[in-house]
Enzyme design. Sequence first.
Site, PDB file in Angstrom:
ATOM      1  CD  GLU A 102      -2.973  -1.259   2.186  1.00  0.00           C
ATOM      2  OE1 GLU A 102      -2.425  -1.403   3.289  1.00  0.00           O
ATOM      3  OE2 GLU A 102      -4.197  -1.305   2.011  1.00  0.00           O
ATOM      4  CD  GLU A 122      -3.182  -6.726   3.433  1.00  0.00           C
ATOM      5  OE1 GLU A 122      -3.065  -7.513   2.473  1.00  0.00           O
ATOM      6  OE2 GLU A 122      -2.650  -5.606   3.448  1.00  0.00           O
TER       7      GLU A 122
HETATM    8  N1  CAA Z   1       4.201  -8.009  11.661  1.00  0.00           N
HETATM    9  C1  CAA Z   1       4.897  -8.404  12.730  1.00  0.00           C
HETATM   10  N2  CAA Z   1       5.768  -9.428  12.725  1.00  0.00           N
HETATM   11  C2  CAA Z   1       5.924 -10.083  11.572  1.00  0.00           C
HETATM   12  C3  CAA Z   1       5.218  -9.745  10.411  1.00  0.00           C
HETATM   13  C4  CAA Z   1       4.332  -8.638  10.482  1.00  0.00           C
HETATM   14  N3  CAA Z   1       3.652  -8.205   9.417  1.00  0.00           N
HETATM   15  N4  CAA Z   1       5.582 -10.572   9.432  1.00  0.00           N
HETATM   16  C5  CAA Z   1       6.487 -11.417   9.947  1.00  0.00           C
HETATM   17  N5  CAA Z   1       6.693 -11.113  11.243  1.00  0.00           N
HETATM   18  C6  CAA Z   1       7.631 -11.760  12.154  1.00  0.00           C
HETATM   19  C7  CAA Z   1       7.331 -13.229  12.366  1.00  0.00           C
HETATM   20  O1  CAA Z   1       6.390 -13.397  13.400  1.00  0.00           O
HETATM   21  C8  CAA Z   1       8.692 -13.767  12.708  1.00  0.00           C
HETATM   22  O2  CAA Z   1       8.944 -13.381  14.037  1.00  0.00           O
HETATM   23  P1  CAA Z   1       9.644 -14.400  15.022  1.00  0.00           P
HETATM   24  O3  CAA Z   1      10.984 -14.698  14.405  1.00  0.00           O
HETATM   25  O4  CAA Z   1       9.688 -13.672  16.310  1.00  0.00           O
HETATM   26  O5  CAA Z   1       8.741 -15.577  15.017  1.00  0.00           O
HETATM   27  C9  CAA Z   1       9.644 -12.939  11.852  1.00  0.00           C
HETATM   28  O6  CAA Z   1       8.906 -11.774  11.498  1.00  0.00           O
HETATM   29  C10 CAA Z   1      10.096 -13.620  10.581  1.00  0.00           C
HETATM   30  O7  CAA Z   1       8.948 -14.133   9.913  1.00  0.00           O
HETATM   31  P2  CAA Z   1       8.977 -15.554   9.194  1.00  0.00           P
HETATM   32  O8  CAA Z   1       9.544 -16.573  10.111  1.00  0.00           O
HETATM   33  O9  CAA Z   1       7.625 -15.772   8.648  1.00  0.00           O
HETATM   34  O10 CAA Z   1      10.042 -15.272   8.044  1.00  0.00           O
HETATM   35  P3  CAA Z   1      10.026 -15.672   6.522  1.00  0.00           P
HETATM   36  O11 CAA Z   1      11.264 -15.092   5.952  1.00  0.00           O
HETATM   37  O12 CAA Z   1       9.769 -17.127   6.380  1.00  0.00           O
HETATM   38  O13 CAA Z   1       8.764 -14.929   5.887  1.00  0.00           O
HETATM   39  C11 CAA Z   1       7.308 -13.095   5.367  1.00  0.00           C
HETATM   40  C12 CAA Z   1       8.741 -13.528   5.804  1.00  0.00           C
HETATM   41  C13 CAA Z   1       7.038 -13.558   3.943  1.00  0.00           C
HETATM   42  C14 CAA Z   1       7.279 -11.592   5.428  1.00  0.00           C
HETATM   43  C15 CAA Z   1       6.276 -13.744   6.324  1.00  0.00           C
HETATM   44  O14 CAA Z   1       6.662 -13.481   7.658  1.00  0.00           O
HETATM   45  C16 CAA Z   1       4.892 -13.194   6.160  1.00  0.00           C
HETATM   46  O15 CAA Z   1       4.171 -13.645   5.294  1.00  0.00           O
HETATM   47  N6  CAA Z   1       4.512 -12.245   7.022  1.00  0.00           N
HETATM   48  C17 CAA Z   1       3.162 -11.719   7.060  1.00  0.00           C
HETATM   49  C18 CAA Z   1       3.008 -10.673   6.035  1.00  0.00           C
HETATM   50  C19 CAA Z   1       1.625 -10.100   6.121  1.00  0.00           C
HETATM   51  O16 CAA Z   1       0.661 -10.789   6.356  1.00  0.00           O
HETATM   52  N7  CAA Z   1       1.545  -8.788   5.889  1.00  0.00           N
HETATM   53  C20 CAA Z   1       0.283  -8.108   5.936  1.00  0.00           C
HETATM   54  C21 CAA Z   1       0.001  -7.642   7.315  1.00  0.00           C
HETATM   55  S1  CAA Z   1      -1.570  -6.853   7.393  1.00  0.00           S
HETATM   56  C22 CAA Z   1      -1.339  -5.406   6.570  1.00  0.00           C
HETATM   57  O17 CAA Z   1      -0.280  -4.994   6.263  1.00  0.00           O
HETATM   58  C23 CAA Z   1      -2.548  -4.645   6.121  1.00  0.00           C
HETATM   59  C24 CAA Z   1      -3.162  -3.616   6.826  1.00  0.00           C
HETATM   60  O18 CAA Z   1      -3.539  -2.687   6.200  1.00  0.00           O
HETATM   61  C25 CAA Z   1      -3.456  -3.678   8.254  1.00  0.00           C
END
Ligand code: CAA
Length: 677
Positions: A102, A122
């Site tokens: 975004e 999301e």
């Molecule tokens: N917020 C907070 N913490 C997050 C995060 C996020 N968006 N995404 C990942 N993390 C944290 C994980 O919990 C993990 O923490 P720990 O090591 O303490 O467990 C750390 O970051 C690493 O994550 P992964 O182990 O998953 O690492 P990866 O390299 O395998 O994957 C990733 C990285 C592809 C970014 C994956 O973490 C992921 O898919 N994250 C979620 C992304 C997501 O859903 N984003 C949208 C959020 S909602 C939003 O943005 C919209 C809105 O308008 C509100």
Amino acid sequence: MVDYSVKGQVALLEVNNPPVNALSTAVRTGLRDGIAKASKDPKVKAIIICGKGQTFPAGADIREFGQPPRAPWLIEVGDSIEASLKPVVAAIHGTCLGGGLEVSLFCHYRIAVKSARVGFPEVNLGLLPGAAGTQRLPRLVGLPVALDMITSGRHVTALDAKKYGILDELVAGDLINAAIKYAMSVVGKPLMERRLRYKQVPGADKAREVCEAAMAQVKRKYKGYEAPVECVRAVRASVDLPYADGIRMESELFKQLNASGQARAQQYAFFAERTVSRWSMPNGSYRTAKALPVKTTAVLGAGTMGTGIAVCLLSAGLPVILLEQNEKLLQNGLRTIKALMEGSVKLGKVPMEVAQKATTLLKPTLNYEDLKDVDLVIEAVFENLKLKREVFGKLDKICKPSALLCSNTSTLDIDLAATSRPDKVAGMHFFAPAYHMRLLENIYGTKTSFMVEEGANPYEIDQIMEDLGMPMGPFKVRDLSGIDIGWRITQEVAKSLGTTITKETKYLGGERYCGIGDDLYEKGRHGRKTGLGFYKYEKKGGKISTPDPDALDIIEAYRQRRGIVKCKISSQEVIERQMYSSINEGFKILEEGICTRPEDIDISWLYGFTFPKYLGGPMFYASRIGLQKVYERICYYHENFPLKQRDCKDLRRRGSSTSGVYTMYPALGVVINSYCD
Ligand code: CAA
Ligand code: NAI
């Protein structure tokens, strides 16, 4: 959290919030202040937003969800980016997801390295993109691509993102240098046409048909999930409403989803998935364990599981030697594997190159000698202790000392494998279909068949559980796994207890025994593989199930033989008896120390039974209902029905306590239940 620097005439705003540069309050503040500072600096002609370390921001900070929201809102920060009179370029690497994407859509230009991925995940958290994503992406790429990305949550490669028009340019070499060059090249160009809010959605004249088709598709594909449905509604508003009204509608729908139980459950599942990967055992943990190299593998038995396991290994690019007892069964197995690989390619789960390579990686054999050099053997022959011991005896003689010898047994004691290398023997219990399910290992199954014995119809039970959100009811699952497998398992259990099962057996090992599966087995109704089980199928090995009056007759004959008077069982009771016995078992597993955290159990169900993520898992589900209530209902069934529910002290303790707070995931602020430790 956002490092500000000026390189020549370009201001660099580097988000610095490891590990994934999530858009926390501090980051949002840093971006807002950075844009203001760069706007005021007369030396600065252009601005770059990028991520330090591994990635461009991968989204909002999920740990802030459930806490009171704090300004500045992402959308306000975005507005200030878009309003900038100096061009703002998003320089993307790693994963540009959710709020990260975004932010980039508020920038006037987007460039990326080829390895980058973008997406709106999301929906997997029970939400929709809440900072104008549903209004801006369609304006940039049109409805079909926007609907697909926002409702599926899939990550799109940089190459595809360029093709769709999300990215303006792909760059090689140093991203920051390339971004500075790019930013300087756009200085002075008109910004108005780069501001997405003023654009019309391309192809808006087809909006009705496209959105209605998308709505029908998400309702079918993501049955029971609320978020995909609201995503379609929000995207549709990008065409039906002016920008500002569309934003208001997106915000309303976001709030509605965010307050729902589904979003809580899906966010719990997100963190639970990561928690369980941090396993720890008395002799080591995820930190200290080192994977053994596996270069060659063998699978024994080319039945339901053996073929599925072979597909799993082949899909991972590993060579597989497939061993069967005779040529005919071997050829059957090879045909099944070919069909499964082709199916996986069609569904986009396995790339074509991998499937093609698999044909060269798969070696059929009838000869154990061919297994002498393999690193890993997975045995999936019939569930019969004598046979398995024989097989392990042969493997022990033939396989090299370092080879891992694994059994896919459902029930047998792995210590009975009788080899000279018990340290190299392990249970490797795949779930059917093995090439699809992510879980390796098992928690206890269900006791639903008791309910059929008492009068329920298996098709009604399946329907009730599917309505709850399970992709398949328990009887379809039994047909998929094979009724013969269940039969062999109970025969083995009886043998280990020094008894045999007869038509009159009512109890086995102190637990109520239901013989309906035996009656189906005897009539050759082994499930999908024979085209008949609880259901009938369009062909042997078919997938299309229809209720079968013959199966109901067999069940009714069974009841009459046993003198069981058929009674009516309500939907609520079906759910309670199905779910609560599993929850009770879950607490038993915690009590016995087999698992240490409720997340372990929930993730087993999410991966192994495709339990709906929007319910979080059975333990999370229990905590939403209230442990006190669950415990009372278990006691009720224990007392009022011949079903033997194992009493669990831990659930009793948790269920009967009234003080204290049990917070399963503190960061989410999910206060789940009263709990007194
Ligand atoms: N917020 C907070 N913490 C997050 C995060 C996020 N968006 N995404 C990942 N993390 C944290 C994980 O919990 C993990 O923490 P720990 O090591 O303490 O467990 C750390 O970051 C690493 O994550 P992964 O182990 O998953 O690492 P990866 O390299 O395998 O994957 C990733 C990285 C592809 C970014 C994956 O973490 C992921 O898919 N994250 C979620 C992304 C997501 O859903 N984003 C949208 C959020 S909602 C939003 O943005 C919209 C809105 O308008 C509100
Ligand atoms: P299956 O009956 O479909 O296949 C077993 C195969 O093993 C048959 O093709 C048979 O010819 C072959 N076989 C028998 N003896 C052999 C020998 N000596 N050498 C080589 N091959 C031999 O059974 P299925 O369902 O694949 O089950 C296999 C194992 O997996 C069992 O231990 C079962 O308990 C376990 N399991 C089954 C699950 C299921 O859902 N079906 C799930 C998880 C585990």
